[in-house]
Motif scaffolding. Structure first.
Motif, PDB file in Angstrom:
ATOM      1  N   SER A   1      38.862  73.778 -15.757  1.00  0.00           N
ATOM      2  CA  SER A   1      39.585  74.668 -16.676  1.00  0.00           C
ATOM      3  C   SER A   1      40.382  75.712 -15.904  1.00  0.00           C
ATOM      4  O   SER A   1      41.538  76.005 -16.244  1.00  0.00           O
ATOM      5  N   ALA A   2      39.752  76.270 -14.881  1.00  0.00           N
ATOM      6  CA  ALA A   2      40.430  77.320 -14.101  1.00  0.00           C
ATOM      7  C   ALA A   2      41.659  76.754 -13.388  1.00  0.00           C
ATOM      8  O   ALA A   2      42.698  77.429 -13.295  1.00  0.00           O
ATOM      9  N   LEU A   3      41.572  75.540 -12.903  1.00  0.00           N
ATOM     10  CA  LEU A   3      42.729  74.927 -12.225  1.00  0.00           C
ATOM     11  C   LEU A   3      43.839  74.610 -13.227  1.00  0.00           C
ATOM     12  O   LEU A   3      45.016  74.883 -12.975  1.00  0.00           O
ATOM     13  N   VAL A   4      43.449  74.039 -14.352  1.00  0.00           N
ATOM     14  CA  VAL A   4      44.448  73.684 -15.365  1.00  0.00           C
ATOM     15  C   VAL A   4      45.144  74.946 -15.868  1.00  0.00           C
ATOM     16  O   VAL A   4      46.369  74.966 -16.051  1.00  0.00           O
ATOM     17  N   ASP A   5      44.370  76.030 -16.074  1.00  0.00           N
ATOM     18  CA  ASP A   5      44.965  77.309 -16.509  1.00  0.00           C
ATOM     19  C   ASP A   5      46.026  77.783 -15.532  1.00  0.00           C
ATOM     20  O   ASP A   5      46.934  78.530 -15.895  1.00  0.00           O
ATOM     21  N   ARG A   6      45.900  77.372 -14.284  1.00  0.00           N
ATOM     22  CA  ARG A   6      46.840  77.819 -13.244  1.00  0.00           C
ATOM     23  C   ARG A   6      47.911  76.769 -12.948  1.00  0.00           C
ATOM     24  O   ARG A   6      48.579  76.818 -11.923  1.00  0.00           O
TER      25      ARG A   6
ATOM     26  N   ARG B   1      38.187  82.072  -8.238  1.00  0.00           N
ATOM     27  CA  ARG B   1      38.884  82.446  -6.985  1.00  0.00           C
ATOM     28  C   ARG B   1      39.309  81.188  -6.222  1.00  0.00           C
ATOM     29  O   ARG B   1      40.391  81.134  -5.635  1.00  0.00           O
ATOM     30  N   LEU B   2      38.448  80.182  -6.241  1.00  0.00           N
ATOM     31  CA  LEU B   2      38.813  78.921  -5.577  1.00  0.00           C
ATOM     32  C   LEU B   2      40.031  78.291  -6.267  1.00  0.00           C
ATOM     33  O   LEU B   2      40.972  77.833  -5.601  1.00  0.00           O
ATOM     34  N   ALA B   3      40.018  78.294  -7.586  1.00  0.00           N
ATOM     35  CA  ALA B   3      41.168  77.738  -8.335  1.00  0.00           C
ATOM     36  C   ALA B   3      42.433  78.531  -8.004  1.00  0.00           C
ATOM     37  O   ALA B   3      43.520  77.943  -7.830  1.00  0.00           O
ATOM     38  N   GLU B   4      42.289  79.824  -7.909  1.00  0.00           N
ATOM     39  CA  GLU B   4      43.444  80.675  -7.596  1.00  0.00           C
ATOM     40  C   GLU B   4      43.986  80.328  -6.196  1.00  0.00           C
ATOM     41  O   GLU B   4      45.199  80.227  -5.987  1.00  0.00           O
TER      42      GLU B   4
END
Ligand code: FEO
Length: 402
Positions: free
Chosen positions: A266-271, A377-380
């Motif tokens: 989710s965090a990666l897709v959001d970015r 933070r990793l996704a960022e």
């Protein structure tokens, strides 16, 4: 299936294998495969280009019924799915001379016990006239063994490329117009056996750039009547620039790693990063290999078993290390119960990859708020790295992960 004409004087005489489900005892074949052999008849001489897997020899025999003379047998590749029936052909046609590249000579002797007296190595660029049909032999090493070569039939402008450009697809259709209908099968084949040699393959591509090619006739899958389509696909697959894609092989035993993976996706897709996750408990590793062709980042999700990563995650790491994809970044997420070196072991399992390792996220037990923040933070970091490289959205993303 019986022999079929490609152009006047050129016949497909190979074998379809609709039921084969595994190649190299490793990669699933959901669509079967074929072993293509071709007969080229000139005014004066006849050449057979490759043979078939020994399991399909009866089909080759049937397709050669009525062919009373073969003057040349061209072995583009010493691997047994194409060379395995050479001994029968040499016995059936005692006049036939076996032609191959110089590096293939010893391999054919070693693997198939071919008598050396029947063999002649052709030179790179050498031509052979059959009478109105001229074969030009082109060394194309590492597609995907060191001895591989291709043949260009000058009058008909057909490139016989053996494994190169091939696809694992058994079909009653001999021809294909574009690459779309066979894209996944061709990419699966490239991923499994060609990807480790993509830099050398780029040199092979340069070697054929000046040829006027009307058709590509590989040794697996259909014949391309629009060769530019598969050549373009190969240019993308072998290019150094990856796509804005994270491939995420993962496995979970009690849900902790699964929850982390879910949050990370989710965090990666959001970015704005595309993710293709593969649950290694059930994944088709051919699909994982396909995703590795394009991925900029590999993130392994693994729980700890005793002190190391779960063996199913290790399998994904081993595959990625063997296939040497173009990925630029890697990381690890997962959990442990009491101790372990899971992340370090995963990292140590990827020595062949030229990747920058991003800070792993490893938690004790079920993930907590601080762990979710670390995953964000990793996704960022991933999104930032991909952004710095200006990566494009992968065309393969529409196919999804597993
Ligand atoms: Fe289709 Fe490398 O054999």
């Amino acid at each position: 299936m019986t022999s079929r004409p490609i152009v006047p004087g050129v016949l497909w005489v190979g074998a379809e294998d609709f039921d084969r489900r595994l190649f190299d005892s490793l990669i699933p074949l959901p669509d079967g495969t074929s072993y293509n052999a071709y007969l080229v008849r000139g005014r004066d001489k006849t050449a057979l280009l490759d043979t078939v897997d020994p399991s399909a020899l009866d089909k080759l025999k049937a397709n050669l019924e009525g062919v009373e003379r073969v003057d040349y047998l061209v072995a583009h590749h010493a691997e047994q799915d194409h060379s395995g029936s050479i001994p029968w052909v040499l016995q059936r046609y005692p006049e036939a001379q076996l032609l191959c590249s110089a590096p293939a000579k010893a391999m054919l002797v070693d693997h198939l016990l071919v008598p050396e007296v029947r063999l002649r190595a052709v030179a790179d660029g050498e031509t052979l006239s059959l009478g109105g049909k001229t074969l030009r032999f082109i060394y194309t090493p590492w597609v995907h063994w060191p001895e591989t070569m291709s043949t260009y039939l000058e009058e008909d402008r057909i490139l016989f490329s053996c494994d190169w450009f091939g696809s694992h697809l058994a079909s009653t259709e001999l021809f294909i117009e574009g690459v779309d209908c066979v894209f996944a099968e061709a990419k699966r084949y490239y991923a499994e056996i060609m990807m480790p040699f993509r830099r050398i393959i780029r040199q092979d591509m340069e070697k054929i750039r000046s040829l006027d090619i009307a058709m590509i006739a590989p040794s697996h899958g259909p014949v391309y009547r629009d060769p530019d389509s598969v050549i373009r696909a190969y240019r993308d697959w072998t290019d150094d620039t990856p796509h804005n894609l994270v491939v995420l092989p993962w496995v979970s035993m009690h849900g902790s790693t699964a929850r982390m993976v879910e949050h990370l996706i989710s965090a990666l897709v959001d970015r704005g990063v595309t993710v293709q996750p593969f649950n290694m408990a059930t994944a088709d590793i051919g699909q994982l290999a396909i995703s590795l062709v394009d991925a900029a980042t590999i993130i392994v999700g693994a729980p700890t078993v005793h002190v190391g990563p779960h063996p199913a995650a290790v399998a994904a790491v081993t595959l990625a290390n063997a296939l040497r994809p173009k990925a630029r970044f890697a990381s690890v997420v997962g959990s442990y119960g009491w101790a372990g070196k899971m992340a370090e072991t995963v990292k140590a399992g990827l020595p062949n990859l030229k990747v920058e390792f991003l800070e792993p996220v490893v938690c004790k037990g079920y993930p907590k708020e601080a762990d979710f923040k670390a995953l964000e933070r990793l996704a960022e970091a991933v999104a930032l790295k991909h952004g710095e490289l200006g990566l494009a959205v992968p065309p393969a993303a529409r196919r999804g992960g597993r």
